[in-house]
Design a protein around this motif. Structure first.
Motif, PDB file in Angstrom:
ATOM      1  N   VAL A 110      26.628  21.122  53.389  1.00 14.52           N
ATOM      2  CA  VAL A 110      25.736  21.501  54.173  1.00 14.52           C
ATOM      3  C   VAL A 110      24.416  20.773  53.772  1.00 14.52           C
ATOM      4  O   VAL A 110      24.154  20.251  52.688  1.00 14.52           O
ATOM      5  CB  VAL A 110      25.622  23.092  54.306  1.00 14.52           C
ATOM      6  N   GLU A 111      23.512  20.979  54.696  1.00 10.07           N
ATOM      7  CA  GLU A 111      22.071  20.451  54.126  1.00 10.07           C
ATOM      8  C   GLU A 111      21.031  21.154  53.215  1.00 10.07           C
ATOM      9  O   GLU A 111      20.453  20.795  52.386  1.00 10.07           O
ATOM     10  CB  GLU A 111      21.314  20.053  55.369  1.00 10.07           C
ATOM     11  N   THR A 112      21.277  22.415  53.328  1.00 11.95           N
ATOM     12  CA  THR A 112      20.174  23.221  52.889  1.00 11.95           C
ATOM     13  C   THR A 112      20.877  23.925  51.484  1.00 11.95           C
ATOM     14  O   THR A 112      22.164  23.931  51.444  1.00 11.95           O
ATOM     15  CB  THR A 112      19.464  24.389  53.629  1.00 11.95           C
ATOM     16  N   ARG A 125      26.822  13.060  54.175  1.00  4.63           N
ATOM     17  CA  ARG A 125      25.782  14.023  54.567  1.00  4.63           C
ATOM     18  C   ARG A 125      24.329  14.031  53.791  1.00  4.63           C
ATOM     19  O   ARG A 125      24.449  13.568  52.614  1.00  4.63           O
ATOM     20  CB  ARG A 125      26.384  15.296  54.767  1.00  4.63           C
ATOM     21  N   ASN A 183      18.603  18.516  52.590  1.00  8.46           N
ATOM     22  CA  ASN A 183      17.337  18.890  53.314  1.00  8.46           C
ATOM     23  C   ASN A 183      16.684  19.670  51.943  1.00  8.46           C
ATOM     24  O   ASN A 183      16.848  20.831  51.818  1.00  8.46           O
ATOM     25  CB  ASN A 183      17.549  19.807  54.599  1.00  8.46           C
ATOM     26  N   MET A 186      28.903  24.064  60.440  1.00  9.48           N
ATOM     27  CA  MET A 186      27.575  24.220  60.852  1.00  9.48           C
ATOM     28  C   MET A 186      26.784  24.085  59.595  1.00  9.48           C
ATOM     29  O   MET A 186      26.938  24.177  58.739  1.00  9.48           O
ATOM     30  CB  MET A 186      27.333  25.680  61.411  1.00  9.48           C
ATOM     31  N   ASN A 187      25.450  23.299  59.887  1.00  8.68           N
ATOM     32  CA  ASN A 187      24.249  22.919  59.105  1.00  8.68           C
ATOM     33  C   ASN A 187      24.829  21.955  58.297  1.00  8.68           C
ATOM     34  O   ASN A 187      24.149  21.536  57.216  1.00  8.68           O
ATOM     35  CB  ASN A 187      24.160  24.154  58.388  1.00  8.68           C
ATOM     36  N   SER A 188      25.920  21.102  58.692  1.00  8.82           N
ATOM     37  CA  SER A 188      26.173  19.684  57.888  1.00  8.82           C
ATOM     38  C   SER A 188      25.289  18.623  58.719  1.00  8.82           C
ATOM     39  O   SER A 188      25.055  18.808  59.826  1.00  8.82           O
ATOM     40  CB  SER A 188      27.509  19.602  57.981  1.00  8.82           C
ATOM     41  N   THR A 189      24.924  17.616  58.269  1.00  8.90           N
ATOM     42  CA  THR A 189      24.266  16.673  58.811  1.00  8.90           C
ATOM     43  C   THR A 189      24.987  16.045  59.936  1.00  8.90           C
ATOM     44  O   THR A 189      24.318  15.672  60.849  1.00  8.90           O
ATOM     45  CB  THR A 189      23.709  15.378  57.802  1.00  8.90           C
ATOM     46  N   GLN A 200      27.154  17.520  61.660  1.00 11.33           N
ATOM     47  CA  GLN A 200      27.136  18.396  62.944  1.00 11.33           C
ATOM     48  C   GLN A 200      25.879  18.563  63.770  1.00 11.33           C
ATOM     49  O   GLN A 200      25.549  18.357  64.832  1.00 11.33           O
ATOM     50  CB  GLN A 200      27.751  19.958  62.395  1.00 11.33           C
ATOM     51  N   ILE A 201      24.765  18.603  62.932  1.00 14.35           N
ATOM     52  CA  ILE A 201      23.327  18.631  63.190  1.00 14.35           C
ATOM     53  C   ILE A 201      23.110  17.343  64.175  1.00 14.35           C
ATOM     54  O   ILE A 201      22.799  17.430  65.479  1.00 14.35           O
ATOM     55  CB  ILE A 201      22.522  18.749  62.367  1.00 14.35           C
ATOM     56  N   CYS A 215      32.666  26.324  66.978  1.00 13.88           N
ATOM     57  CA  CYS A 215      32.663  25.357  65.684  1.00 13.88           C
ATOM     58  C   CYS A 215      34.372  25.249  65.456  1.00 13.88           C
ATOM     59  O   CYS A 215      34.829  26.404  65.518  1.00 13.88           O
ATOM     60  CB  CYS A 215      32.149  26.322  64.546  1.00 13.88           C
TER      61      CYS A 215
END
Ligand code: AHR
Length: 331
Positions: free
Chosen positions: A101-103, A124, A127, A176-179, A181-182, A205
């Motif tokens: 995920v990004e965060t 990915r 963030n 969800m919250n992976s680049t 997906q975003i 999802c």
């Protein structure tokens, strides 16, 4: 005679000692010369992911001068964070991270920075508050991939004279919250905003896997069968969604059926594209290994490196795909 034998024996001992020490020095040097890399992968959720792992493992092989420590995060960020901490403890020279995920990476990447270990992000993005927490990124422009898909949809609807029809779209989202997906979801959301006759009928999802997407599409089909487009955020999801759609008695095709859009363009995905089950498949390039090896060798020679590298990608649809393209596919 005795004296001669003594000199001869001494000579043999000296030669073999020198050989021994030369041999062990060489072995030691070889091992010492290997670049120690810790690679934390998200998991093995899709055909694409397996190809990505193989590409990086192959490029960072011992023959190529690397001592690679591989860790499979099994779709859990906490596993990946633990792996990075282990790499730091093992004093690796570089860390390669394919983030789930990004965060949530700031602290552990700060720890790597404090330890003086450069981090290369692949696939990915992360963030993070401070972009100096990573040295380079190699991967995909996921928003652009999504835009390619929705622009294609717009032109295909026009081609079939459906530009003013109401279009019901299902979005099977990735993790969800992976680049990935975003970017892909954002491109679809923007296109829906732009077209008042496009409707997001359902969004669920599918975790980038076939079973989850099958389940998600099955749940949706209980509520509605009025579906024009299934926007699946990777090939594995497309396979699951198609299975569910077919079991519900719907056909998947560009003209008169559900238009299935997918991402990755694996050979399996393109085979479905050739048969018309997938109408369009945007390529996502998993062959990142050589790029990672190049960045590390540049850094190792003290050179500066490009911060962001987006890989070249194309797209295929049921009109331009050929068996030849599929046969030459590396993944
Ligand atoms: O991040 C890239 C995506 O992750 C690919 O589209 C998908 O197949 C993978 O699991």
């Amino acid at each position: 005679m005795k004296r001669l034998a003594f000199v001869f024996m001494t000579l043999i001992m000296l030669v073999s000692l020198t050989c021994c020490s030369l041999h062990s020095d060489t072995a030691g040097d070889d091992k010492g010369k290997l670049i120690k890399v810790g690679f934390s992968q998200t998991g093995a959720e899709s055909v694409w992911r397996v190809a990505d792992t193989e590409s990086i493992k192959k490029a960072l092989s011992e023959e190529n001068g690397f001592d690679l420590i591989y860790d499979d995060g099994q779709q859990k960020q906490e596993n990946q964070i633990r792996a990075i901490r282990n790499f730091i403890q093992q004093d690796v020279d570089y860390i390669v991270l394919a983030p789930l995920v990004e965060t949530g990476w700031d602290s552990v990447l700060e720890e790597a920075k404090q330890a003086g270990i450069p981090v290369i992000i692949v696939d990915r993005m992360v963030n993070v508050k401070d972009s100096n927490l990573y040295t380079a990124y190699i991967g995909t422009n996921f928003l652009q991939e999504g835009e390619t898909a929705v622009n294609w949809l717009e032109s295909v609807l026009k081609k079939y004279g459906r530009e003013n029809d109401n279009i019901n779209i299902i979005d099977i989202q990735g993790t969800m919250n992976s680049t990935a997906q975003i970017g892909r979801s954002e491109a679809l959301a923007a296109a829906i905003k732009k077209h008042p006759n496009w409707f997001l009928t359902a969004q669920e999802c599918g975790e980038f896997t076939k079973p989850k997407a099958y389940e998600a599409m099955g749940d949706i089909l209980v509520k509605t069968k009025d579906i024009d487009v299934a926007y699946c955020e990777n090939d594995s999801e497309a396979f699951g969604a198609i299975k569910a759609l077919q079991e519900a008695g719907l056909t998947c095709s560009i003209n008169g059926g559900v238009i299935v859009i997918s991402f990755d363009a694996t050979s399996e995905g393109l085979t479905d594209c050739l048969s018309g089950l997938i109408s369009m498949d945007v390529e996502c390039n998993p062959l990142q290994g050589p790029y990672v090896a190049k960045i590390i060798s540049q850094l190792n020679s003290g050179n500066s490196v490009q911060k962001i590298t987006y890989l070249d990608e194309t797209w295929f649809d049921c009109f331009n795909i050929t068996q030849d393209i599929i046969n030459n596919r590396a993944y």
